[in-house]
Design a protein around this motif. Structure first.
Motif, PDB file in Angstrom:
ATOM      1  N   ARG A  81       0.828  -1.201   0.000  1.00 48.99           N
ATOM      2  CA  ARG A  81       0.000   0.000   0.000  1.00 48.99           C
ATOM      3  C   ARG A  81       0.860   1.247   0.000  1.00 48.99           C
ATOM      4  O   ARG A  81       2.009   1.243   0.433  1.00 48.99           O
ATOM      5  N   LEU A  82       0.237   2.309  -0.511  1.00 56.29           N
ATOM      6  CA  LEU A  82       0.863   3.622  -0.579  1.00 56.29           C
ATOM      7  C   LEU A  82      -0.103   4.616   0.037  1.00 56.29           C
ATOM      8  O   LEU A  82      -1.271   4.666  -0.348  1.00 56.29           O
ATOM      9  N   LEU A  83       0.383   5.394   0.994  1.00 54.29           N
ATOM     10  CA  LEU A  83      -0.410   6.445   1.629  1.00 54.29           C
ATOM     11  C   LEU A  83       0.229   7.785   1.285  1.00 54.29           C
ATOM     12  O   LEU A  83       1.419   7.990   1.554  1.00 54.29           O
ATOM     13  N   LEU A  84      -0.538   8.676   0.679  1.00 59.02           N
ATOM     14  CA  LEU A  84      -0.033   9.993   0.306  1.00 59.02           C
ATOM     15  C   LEU A  84      -0.495  11.027   1.315  1.00 59.02           C
ATOM     16  O   LEU A  84      -1.683  11.090   1.638  1.00 59.02           O
ATOM     17  N   GLY A  85       0.439  11.843   1.805  1.00 59.96           N
ATOM     18  CA  GLY A  85       0.113  12.941   2.710  1.00 59.96           C
ATOM     19  C   GLY A  85       0.239  14.264   1.977  1.00 59.96           C
ATOM     20  O   GLY A  85       0.200  14.310   0.746  1.00 59.96           O
ATOM     21  N   ASP A  86       0.408  15.346   2.705  1.00 59.58           N
ATOM     22  CA  ASP A  86       0.552  16.649   2.067  1.00 59.58           C
ATOM     23  C   ASP A  86       1.919  16.795   1.412  1.00 59.58           C
ATOM     24  O   ASP A  86       2.030  17.283   0.303  1.00 59.58           O
ATOM     25  N   GLY A  87       2.959  16.395   2.094  1.00 53.69           N
ATOM     26  CA  GLY A  87       4.318  16.503   1.582  1.00 53.69           C
ATOM     27  C   GLY A  87       5.124  15.266   1.904  1.00 53.69           C
ATOM     28  O   GLY A  87       6.330  15.344   2.124  1.00 53.69           O
ATOM     29  N   HIS A  88       4.446  14.141   1.943  1.00 50.13           N
ATOM     30  CA  HIS A  88       5.142  12.885   2.246  1.00 50.13           C
ATOM     31  C   HIS A  88       4.329  11.707   1.708  1.00 50.13           C
ATOM     32  O   HIS A  88       3.169  11.853   1.360  1.00 50.13           O
ATOM     33  N   TRP A  89       5.005  10.571   1.654  1.00 47.27           N
ATOM     34  CA  TRP A  89       4.280   9.328   1.407  1.00 47.27           C
ATOM     35  C   TRP A  89       4.828   8.251   2.319  1.00 47.27           C
ATOM     36  O   TRP A  89       5.944   8.342   2.822  1.00 47.27           O
ATOM     37  N   VAL A  90       3.988   7.264   2.554  1.00 53.50           N
ATOM     38  CA  VAL A  90       4.365   6.081   3.319  1.00 53.50           C
ATOM     39  C   VAL A  90       4.102   4.903   2.402  1.00 53.50           C
ATOM     40  O   VAL A  90       3.004   4.751   1.866  1.00 53.50           O
ATOM     41  N   LEU A  91       5.118   4.082   2.201  1.00 49.64           N
ATOM     42  CA  LEU A  91       5.021   2.931   1.315  1.00 49.64           C
ATOM     43  C   LEU A  91       5.305   1.665   2.105  1.00 49.64           C
ATOM     44  O   LEU A  91       6.370   1.534   2.694  1.00 49.64           O
ATOM     45  N   GLU A  92       4.340   0.771   2.114  1.00 53.48           N
ATOM     46  CA  GLU A  92       4.518  -0.535   2.741  1.00 53.48           C
ATOM     47  C   GLU A  92       4.821  -1.529   1.617  1.00 53.48           C
ATOM     48  O   GLU A  92       4.049  -1.633   0.654  1.00 53.48           O
ATOM     49  N   TRP A  93       5.962  -2.218   1.717  1.00 53.64           N
ATOM     50  CA  TRP A  93       6.368  -3.107   0.642  1.00 53.64           C
ATOM     51  C   TRP A  93       7.194  -4.269   1.168  1.00 53.64           C
ATOM     52  O   TRP A  93       7.639  -4.262   2.320  1.00 53.64           O
ATOM     53  N   THR A  94       7.385  -5.265   0.319  1.00 56.03           N
ATOM     54  CA  THR A  94       8.206  -6.424   0.652  1.00 56.03           C
ATOM     55  C   THR A  94       9.327  -6.544  -0.368  1.00 56.03           C
ATOM     56  O   THR A  94       9.075  -6.520  -1.580  1.00 56.03           O
ATOM     57  N   MET A  95      10.565  -6.642   0.129  1.00 59.42           N
ATOM     58  CA  MET A  95      11.691  -6.928  -0.745  1.00 59.42           C
ATOM     59  C   MET A  95      11.769  -8.443  -0.907  1.00 59.42           C
ATOM     60  O   MET A  95      11.823  -9.173   0.093  1.00 59.42           O
ATOM     61  N   VAL A  96      11.758  -8.883  -2.144  1.00 61.56           N
ATOM     62  CA  VAL A  96      11.879 -10.302  -2.464  1.00 61.56           C
ATOM     63  C   VAL A  96      13.205 -10.463  -3.193  1.00 61.56           C
ATOM     64  O   VAL A  96      13.429  -9.824  -4.228  1.00 61.56           O
ATOM     65  N   VAL A  97      14.088 -11.270  -2.636  1.00 56.90           N
ATOM     66  CA  VAL A  97      15.425 -11.388  -3.223  1.00 56.90           C
ATOM     67  C   VAL A  97      15.891 -12.838  -3.161  1.00 56.90           C
ATOM     68  O   VAL A  97      15.681 -13.530  -2.166  1.00 56.90           O
ATOM     69  N   ASP A  98      16.493 -13.287  -4.257  1.00 53.87           N
ATOM     70  CA  ASP A  98      17.053 -14.635  -4.322  1.00 53.87           C
ATOM     71  C   ASP A  98      18.490 -14.579  -3.817  1.00 53.87           C
ATOM     72  O   ASP A  98      19.302 -13.792  -4.313  1.00 53.87           O
ATOM     73  N   LEU A  99      18.777 -15.417  -2.826  1.00 52.24           N
ATOM     74  CA  LEU A  99      20.098 -15.450  -2.201  1.00 52.24           C
ATOM     75  C   LEU A  99      20.651 -16.863  -2.218  1.00 52.24           C
ATOM     76  O   LEU A  99      19.926 -17.829  -2.466  1.00 52.24           O
ATOM     77  N   GLN A 100      21.923 -16.963  -1.908  1.00 54.78           N
ATOM     78  CA  GLN A 100      22.599 -18.263  -1.791  1.00 54.78           C
ATOM     79  C   GLN A 100      22.759 -18.569  -0.309  1.00 54.78           C
ATOM     80  O   GLN A 100      23.307 -17.764   0.439  1.00 54.78           O
ATOM     81  N   GLY A 101      22.272 -19.729   0.127  1.00 57.02           N
ATOM     82  CA  GLY A 101      22.387 -20.123   1.522  1.00 57.02           C
ATOM     83  C   GLY A 101      23.779 -20.649   1.839  1.00 57.02           C
ATOM     84  O   GLY A 101      24.536 -21.025   0.935  1.00 57.02           O
TER      85      GLY A 101
END
Length: 147
Positions: A81-101
């Motif tokens: 989700r993205l929330l827009l304010g007057d001079g800001h935004w709040v972004l809720e997100w998930t980083m998905v990354v492939d890694l080597q164990g």
């Protein structure tokens, strides 16, 4: 009376703020540090709220973002989700990354993040704070042998 002081934000039209966000998000999706810092003020700051030091200024920001893209090459962002304010935004997100164990097998890490981004009246980012789910981050780092 509270001792907490508030900062006055820039007043931006929501449509303008959405356009600024779209350009900024596209620069991140392209993993283009030059395009990202072009949208920041000269003295802008960035901090990952998981124990990292605050980074300030375009030159330092560019180097920091390039290092992030090197370390997490190919990461993907899933936006909740993205929330827009007057001079800001709040972004809720998930980083998905492939890694080597550490056992040599690949795995996909999912780390939840929350961005709080302040924008000035000229539409430039003046501050970006990123809050990370520390438990998810540490689990991924341990599994990759980084912690």
């Amino acid at each position: 009376m509270s001792d907490v002081t508030t900062e006055r934000e820039a007043r931006l039209d929501r449509t303008d703020l959405q356009r600024i966000f779209d350009r900024y998000h596209q620069a991140w999706e392209a993993k283009d540090p030059d395009a990202i810092v072009a949208l920041h003020t000269e003295d802008s700051t960035f901090v990952l709220r998981g124990g990292e030091e605050r980074v300030q200024g375009r030159t330092a920001l560019r180097a920091h973002f390039a290092a992030v893209f090197d370390r997490f090459a190919g990461y993907r962002a899933e936006v909740q989700r993205l929330l827009l304010g007057d001079g800001h935004w709040v972004l809720e997100w998930t980083m998905v990354v492939d890694l080597q164990g550490i056992e040599g097998l690949p795995f996909t890490a999912r780390i939840d993040l929350l961005d709080v981004v302040d924008v000035n009246a000229d539409g430039q980012v003046v501050r970006k704070d990123v809050y990370v789910d520390g438990a998810q981050q540490m689990a991924a780092y341990r599994r990759a042998g980084w912690a």
